[in-house]
Design an enzyme around this catalytic site. Sequence first.
Site, PDB file in Angstrom:
ATOM      1  N   CYS A 128      -3.334   0.381  -2.959  1.00 41.62           N
ATOM      2  CA  CYS A 128      -3.702  -0.676  -1.741  1.00 41.62           C
ATOM      3  C   CYS A 128      -2.745  -1.545  -2.386  1.00 41.62           C
ATOM      4  O   CYS A 128      -2.017  -1.523  -3.687  1.00 41.62           O
ATOM      5  CB  CYS A 128      -5.420  -1.055  -2.347  1.00 41.62           C
ATOM      6  SG  CYS A 128      -6.188  -0.947  -1.033  1.00 41.62           S
ATOM      7  N   ALA A 173      -3.111  13.277   1.006  1.00 41.63           N
ATOM      8  CA  ALA A 173      -4.085  13.512   0.164  1.00 41.63           C
ATOM      9  C   ALA A 173      -5.327  12.493   0.476  1.00 41.63           C
ATOM     10  O   ALA A 173      -4.638  11.198  -0.656  1.00 41.63           O
ATOM     11  CB  ALA A 173      -4.330  14.038  -1.083  1.00 41.63           C
ATOM     12  N   TYR A 174      -5.402  11.184   1.575  1.00 38.27           N
ATOM     13  CA  TYR A 174      -6.483  10.614   1.976  1.00 38.27           C
ATOM     14  C   TYR A 174      -6.385   9.340   0.879  1.00 38.27           C
ATOM     15  O   TYR A 174      -5.918   8.356   0.684  1.00 38.27           O
ATOM     16  CB  TYR A 174      -6.522  10.266   3.085  1.00 38.27           C
ATOM     17  CG  TYR A 174      -6.578  11.117   4.174  1.00 38.27           C
ATOM     18  CD1 TYR A 174      -4.748  10.909   4.588  1.00 38.27           C
ATOM     19  CD2 TYR A 174      -6.973  11.136   5.652  1.00 38.27           C
ATOM     20  CE1 TYR A 174      -4.150  11.358   5.698  1.00 38.27           C
ATOM     21  CE2 TYR A 174      -6.459  11.163   7.038  1.00 38.27           C
ATOM     22  CZ  TYR A 174      -5.195  11.208   6.450  1.00 38.27           C
ATOM     23  OH  TYR A 174      -4.018  12.365   7.657  1.00 38.27           O
ATOM     24  N   CYS A 196     -10.374  -4.112  -4.340  1.00 34.11           N
ATOM     25  CA  CYS A 196     -10.083  -5.027  -3.953  1.00 34.11           C
ATOM     26  C   CYS A 196     -10.217  -5.617  -5.777  1.00 34.11           C
ATOM     27  O   CYS A 196      -8.714  -6.825  -6.282  1.00 34.11           O
ATOM     28  CB  CYS A 196      -8.693  -4.878  -3.557  1.00 34.11           C
ATOM     29  SG  CYS A 196      -7.439  -3.463  -3.537  1.00 34.11           S
ATOM     30  N   GLU A 208       0.550   4.892   1.105  1.00 34.10           N
ATOM     31  CA  GLU A 208      -0.409   6.593   1.158  1.00 34.10           C
ATOM     32  C   GLU A 208      -0.692   7.654   1.100  1.00 34.10           C
ATOM     33  O   GLU A 208       1.250   7.647   0.627  1.00 34.10           O
ATOM     34  CB  GLU A 208      -0.724   6.011   2.706  1.00 34.10           C
ATOM     35  CG  GLU A 208      -1.183   5.120   2.707  1.00 34.10           C
ATOM     36  CD  GLU A 208      -1.611   4.654   4.651  1.00 34.10           C
ATOM     37  OE1 GLU A 208      -1.434   5.249   4.817  1.00 34.10           O
ATOM     38  OE2 GLU A 208      -2.363   3.258   4.877  1.00 34.10           O
ATOM     39  N   ASN A 209      -1.293   8.532   1.142  1.00 35.45           N
ATOM     40  CA  ASN A 209      -0.778   9.807   0.427  1.00 35.45           C
ATOM     41  C   ASN A 209      -1.448  11.003   1.207  1.00 35.45           C
ATOM     42  O   ASN A 209      -2.483  10.444   1.653  1.00 35.45           O
ATOM     43  CB  ASN A 209      -1.473   9.689  -0.285  1.00 35.45           C
ATOM     44  CG  ASN A 209      -1.179  11.653  -1.956  1.00 35.45           C
ATOM     45  OD1 ASN A 209      -1.266  12.275  -1.579  1.00 35.45           O
ATOM     46  ND2 ASN A 209      -0.718  10.787  -2.985  1.00 35.45           N
ATOM     47  N   ASN A 266       0.837  -0.763   0.312  1.00 37.20           N
ATOM     48  CA  ASN A 266      -0.254   0.110   0.084  1.00 37.20           C
ATOM     49  C   ASN A 266       0.854   0.925  -0.212  1.00 37.20           C
ATOM     50  O   ASN A 266       1.992   1.221   0.679  1.00 37.20           O
ATOM     51  CB  ASN A 266      -1.261  -0.321   0.992  1.00 37.20           C
ATOM     52  CG  ASN A 266      -0.411  -0.354   2.956  1.00 37.20           C
ATOM     53  OD1 ASN A 266       0.606  -0.989   2.462  1.00 37.20           O
ATOM     54  ND2 ASN A 266      -1.748   0.187   3.522  1.00 37.20           N
ATOM     55  N   GLU A 293      -2.238  -4.829  -3.768  1.00 36.69           N
ATOM     56  CA  GLU A 293      -3.320  -5.316  -4.494  1.00 36.69           C
ATOM     57  C   GLU A 293      -3.970  -4.133  -5.547  1.00 36.69           C
ATOM     58  O   GLU A 293      -2.761  -5.250  -6.681  1.00 36.69           O
ATOM     59  CB  GLU A 293      -4.412  -6.025  -4.354  1.00 36.69           C
ATOM     60  CG  GLU A 293      -4.412  -6.590  -2.726  1.00 36.69           C
ATOM     61  CD  GLU A 293      -5.529  -6.135  -1.729  1.00 36.69           C
ATOM     62  OE1 GLU A 293      -4.465  -5.246  -1.628  1.00 36.69           O
ATOM     63  OE2 GLU A 293      -5.854  -6.380  -1.428  1.00 36.69           O
ATOM     64  N   CYS A 337      -9.901  -5.207   0.230  1.00 39.98           N
ATOM     65  CA  CYS A 337     -11.692  -4.642   0.709  1.00 39.98           C
ATOM     66  C   CYS A 337     -12.424  -4.336  -0.525  1.00 39.98           C
ATOM     67  O   CYS A 337     -11.832  -5.169  -1.775  1.00 39.98           O
ATOM     68  CB  CYS A 337     -10.901  -2.751   0.008  1.00 39.98           C
ATOM     69  SG  CYS A 337      -9.921  -2.323  -1.111  1.00 39.98           S
TER      70      CYS A 337
END
Length: 137
Positions: free
Chosen positions: A59, A53-54, A95, A50-51, A48, A61, A92
């Site tokens: 992910c 900017a959520y 994914c 992340e950023n 994963n 996958e 998720c």
Amino acid sequence: MSSTDTLFSDALFSAALAAQARAHAPYSRFRVGAALRDEAGAVHAGCNVENAAYPVGTCAEAGAIAAMVAAGGRRIAAILVLGDGEALVTPCGACRQRIREFAAPHTPIHVAGPQGVRRTFTLDELLPASFGPDNLA
Ligand code: THU
């Protein structure tokens, strides 16, 4: 699992564990690794990313699938997702659909923790009655 399946999932487990260690997860602090085997037997991994900017984060996958496609793979023969914690780290919803694009109903999805595979599902178990490429054929 047969011994061949175990050998394959061992390779996926090591690749996912290595990818998990490289995850960029400063916001959730929840690191995920994924690894898949393509139709030619090649293994592709992702983590994963992340950023700040959520919603822009991706992910594990998605990373593994992008690596497969960029390398010329087109089918997922098996995929393993690895994360920490007590709860099973199943893919998720988004994914599951990403996997669906390149997999068959019986394709195994191994769910692992740091000690190894905890459970194996088929894609059809995690995403029943799914929409896929056939709908657009
Ligand atoms: N995450 C994945 O990488 N794969 C999943 O299937 C579940 C969630 C990531 C996204 C986010 O970076 C972190 O786990 C917490 O949700």
